[in-house]
Enzyme design. Sequence first.
Site, PDB file in Angstrom:
ATOM      1  N   ARG A  56      56.814  50.211  29.350  1.00  0.00           N
ATOM      2  CA  ARG A  56      56.815  49.196  30.419  1.00  0.00           C
ATOM      3  C   ARG A  56      57.137  49.819  31.780  1.00  0.00           C
ATOM      4  O   ARG A  56      56.887  49.239  32.823  1.00  0.00           O
ATOM      5  CB  ARG A  56      57.791  48.054  30.079  1.00  0.00           C
ATOM      6  CG  ARG A  56      57.769  46.906  31.087  1.00  0.00           C
ATOM      7  CD  ARG A  56      58.355  45.587  30.582  1.00  0.00           C
ATOM      8  NE  ARG A  56      59.426  45.735  29.630  1.00  0.00           N
ATOM      9  CZ  ARG A  56      60.678  46.110  29.926  1.00  0.00           C
ATOM     10  NH1 ARG A  56      61.022  46.350  31.171  1.00  0.00           N
ATOM     11  NH2 ARG A  56      61.576  46.221  28.965  1.00  0.00           N
ATOM     12  N   TYR A 109      42.717  32.084  47.614  1.00  0.00           N
ATOM     13  CA  TYR A 109      42.328  31.954  46.206  1.00  0.00           C
ATOM     14  C   TYR A 109      43.163  30.840  45.554  1.00  0.00           C
ATOM     15  O   TYR A 109      44.379  30.765  45.776  1.00  0.00           O
ATOM     16  CB  TYR A 109      42.576  33.292  45.496  1.00  0.00           C
ATOM     17  CG  TYR A 109      42.316  33.216  44.033  1.00  0.00           C
ATOM     18  CD1 TYR A 109      41.020  33.071  43.555  1.00  0.00           C
ATOM     19  CD2 TYR A 109      43.348  33.264  43.112  1.00  0.00           C
ATOM     20  CE1 TYR A 109      40.771  32.978  42.200  1.00  0.00           C
ATOM     21  CE2 TYR A 109      43.111  33.174  41.751  1.00  0.00           C
ATOM     22  CZ  TYR A 109      41.815  33.033  41.307  1.00  0.00           C
ATOM     23  OH  TYR A 109      41.573  32.930  39.966  1.00  0.00           O
ATOM     24  N   ASP A 187      45.098  40.160  50.773  1.00  0.00           N
ATOM     25  CA  ASP A 187      44.274  40.161  49.559  1.00  0.00           C
ATOM     26  C   ASP A 187      42.895  40.681  49.946  1.00  0.00           C
ATOM     27  O   ASP A 187      42.140  40.007  50.633  1.00  0.00           O
ATOM     28  CB  ASP A 187      44.205  38.730  49.001  1.00  0.00           C
ATOM     29  CG  ASP A 187      43.443  38.654  47.685  1.00  0.00           C
ATOM     30  OD1 ASP A 187      42.615  39.543  47.420  1.00  0.00           O
ATOM     31  OD2 ASP A 187      43.662  37.681  46.928  1.00  0.00           O
ATOM     32  N   LYS A 212      37.641  42.076  39.693  1.00  0.00           N
ATOM     33  CA  LYS A 212      36.409  41.800  40.401  1.00  0.00           C
ATOM     34  C   LYS A 212      35.660  43.108  40.708  1.00  0.00           C
ATOM     35  O   LYS A 212      35.237  43.755  39.793  1.00  0.00           O
ATOM     36  CB  LYS A 212      36.737  40.998  41.662  1.00  0.00           C
ATOM     37  CG  LYS A 212      37.711  39.814  41.401  1.00  0.00           C
ATOM     38  CD  LYS A 212      37.124  38.715  40.566  1.00  0.00           C
ATOM     39  CE  LYS A 212      38.148  37.670  40.114  1.00  0.00           C
ATOM     40  NZ  LYS A 212      38.962  37.054  41.163  1.00  0.00           N
TER      41      LYS A 212
HETATM   42  C1  PLP Z   1      40.239  36.372  41.200  1.00  0.00           C
HETATM   43  C2  PLP Z   1      41.058  36.493  42.401  1.00  0.00           C
HETATM   44  C3  PLP Z   1      42.462  36.592  42.316  1.00  0.00           C
HETATM   45  C4  PLP Z   1      43.204  36.514  41.003  1.00  0.00           C
HETATM   46  O1  PLP Z   1      42.938  37.632  40.202  1.00  0.00           O
HETATM   47  P1  PLP Z   1      42.974  37.607  38.589  1.00  0.00           P
HETATM   48  O2  PLP Z   1      42.605  39.002  38.239  1.00  0.00           O
HETATM   49  O3  PLP Z   1      41.973  36.574  38.152  1.00  0.00           O
HETATM   50  O4  PLP Z   1      44.350  37.223  38.178  1.00  0.00           O
HETATM   51  C5  PLP Z   1      43.174  36.748  43.502  1.00  0.00           C
HETATM   52  N1  PLP Z   1      42.557  36.778  44.706  1.00  0.00           N
HETATM   53  C6  PLP Z   1      41.210  36.670  44.823  1.00  0.00           C
HETATM   54  C7  PLP Z   1      40.582  36.714  46.171  1.00  0.00           C
HETATM   55  C8  PLP Z   1      40.420  36.515  43.683  1.00  0.00           C
HETATM   56  O5  PLP Z   1      39.098  36.405  43.799  1.00  0.00           O
END
Ligand code: PLP
Length: 396
Positions: A56, A109, A187, A212
């Site tokens: 961890r 998001y 982000d 993504k």
């Molecule tokens: C999908 C997404 C998230 C969350 O990510 P996960 O991997 O699904 O937990 C956060 N910010 C943006 C802009 C996203 O598209």
Amino acid sequence: MSLSEQHAADLSAETVVVAAGRPPRERDMPVNPPLVLSSTYFGTGSLDTGDRGYGRYSNPTWDPFEEALARLEGAELPGLLYSSGLAAVSSALSLIPAGGALVMPTHSYSGTLVMASELAQKGFVELRAVDIADTAAVKAALAPGGPGARPAAMLWLESPTNPMLGIADVAALTEAAHAAGAIVVTDNTFSTPLVQQPLALGSDVVLHSVTKYLAGHSDVVLGALVTSNPDIRSALLHNRTIHGGIAGPFEAWLALRGLRTLALRVERSQQSAMILAERLSNHPRVESIRFPGLPADPGHERAKAQMKGFGSIVCIQVAPAGGLDGAGAADKLVQALELWLPATSLGGVESLIERRRRHAAEPTSVPENLVRLSVGIENVEDLWADLEQALDTLGG
Ligand SMILES: *Cc1c(COP(=O)(O)O)cnc(C)c1O
């Protein structure tokens, strides 16, 4: 700096995605980092002297990805992998002191917004939601006047926003946040470090849903944070270790494998998104379109100034048609597609499409007839032919 470090610093991002995080160039070393499946490590020293200790705390399979991502974002310290993008969001929000104010885009998001709203309902933070494209409104929320009004502790940036594609003036807002004493988390999921580098624009922390574009094949769920600030990184690392939102080694290995083709994927999907956005903007069944690459888009000039390209997410609002309202027509469009996959998520090699308001958690300010298109790497004429035949089913 050694010659090889100097050399590494000069490499372009297209090369870094391929070259970073390889094992040493020594006889019989594998060219790819191995997948290490172990929950504990042989150790006779102490954790304070750098022993890995326990699974961890660290895993050798995380390291190459964390190093590569830091180099791509221009960070001076290794990144931190998390079990998901939202685990990374949770860790980043933990930097806010109890009761501190958080300024966040109204169209962040959806999961990020749900988490922040729940923290606010419990009194852990004070949430100030803002239109992130409205620089004056964000500045006012960061340092409000009036008695008892406290400056913000954190500015959350997402640019472009998901799914409204609002564009924030990252450098101006970051400067205003720092003047108010707030730290800035950006982000960067939609842009990837190849298109936008928030640390260079002043952000303290960059966040990715690695799920993504970075992993890029819709086969892993992972998140990451990157910072050049040692105190912030220690706090985040402590939070990851104690709250346990760590990455599985196999997912980390797959994410590095996916990262190798990031530059090619981003180049192709951005090109195709531009072509499709131009064609969609002229289609009679499309009521309106958001894509920062279109000169008429409200975010165009800002995006041009701070991004290399415009990303590959396009959002359209579908016009009512054939007795259906806009949402009905949007659903019909999605169902009529044969190549585009009707699915949530984005940033994979395959093109995905969805009507966002089918999710109950989506903010009600997102229009019912809004459809988000994540443009993949297929042939653009095949993608257009499929969109055109599906739009045709809505009638003239
Ligand atoms: C999908 C997404 C998230 C969350 O990510 P996960 O991997 O699904 O937990 C956060 N910010 C943006 C802009 C996203 O598209």
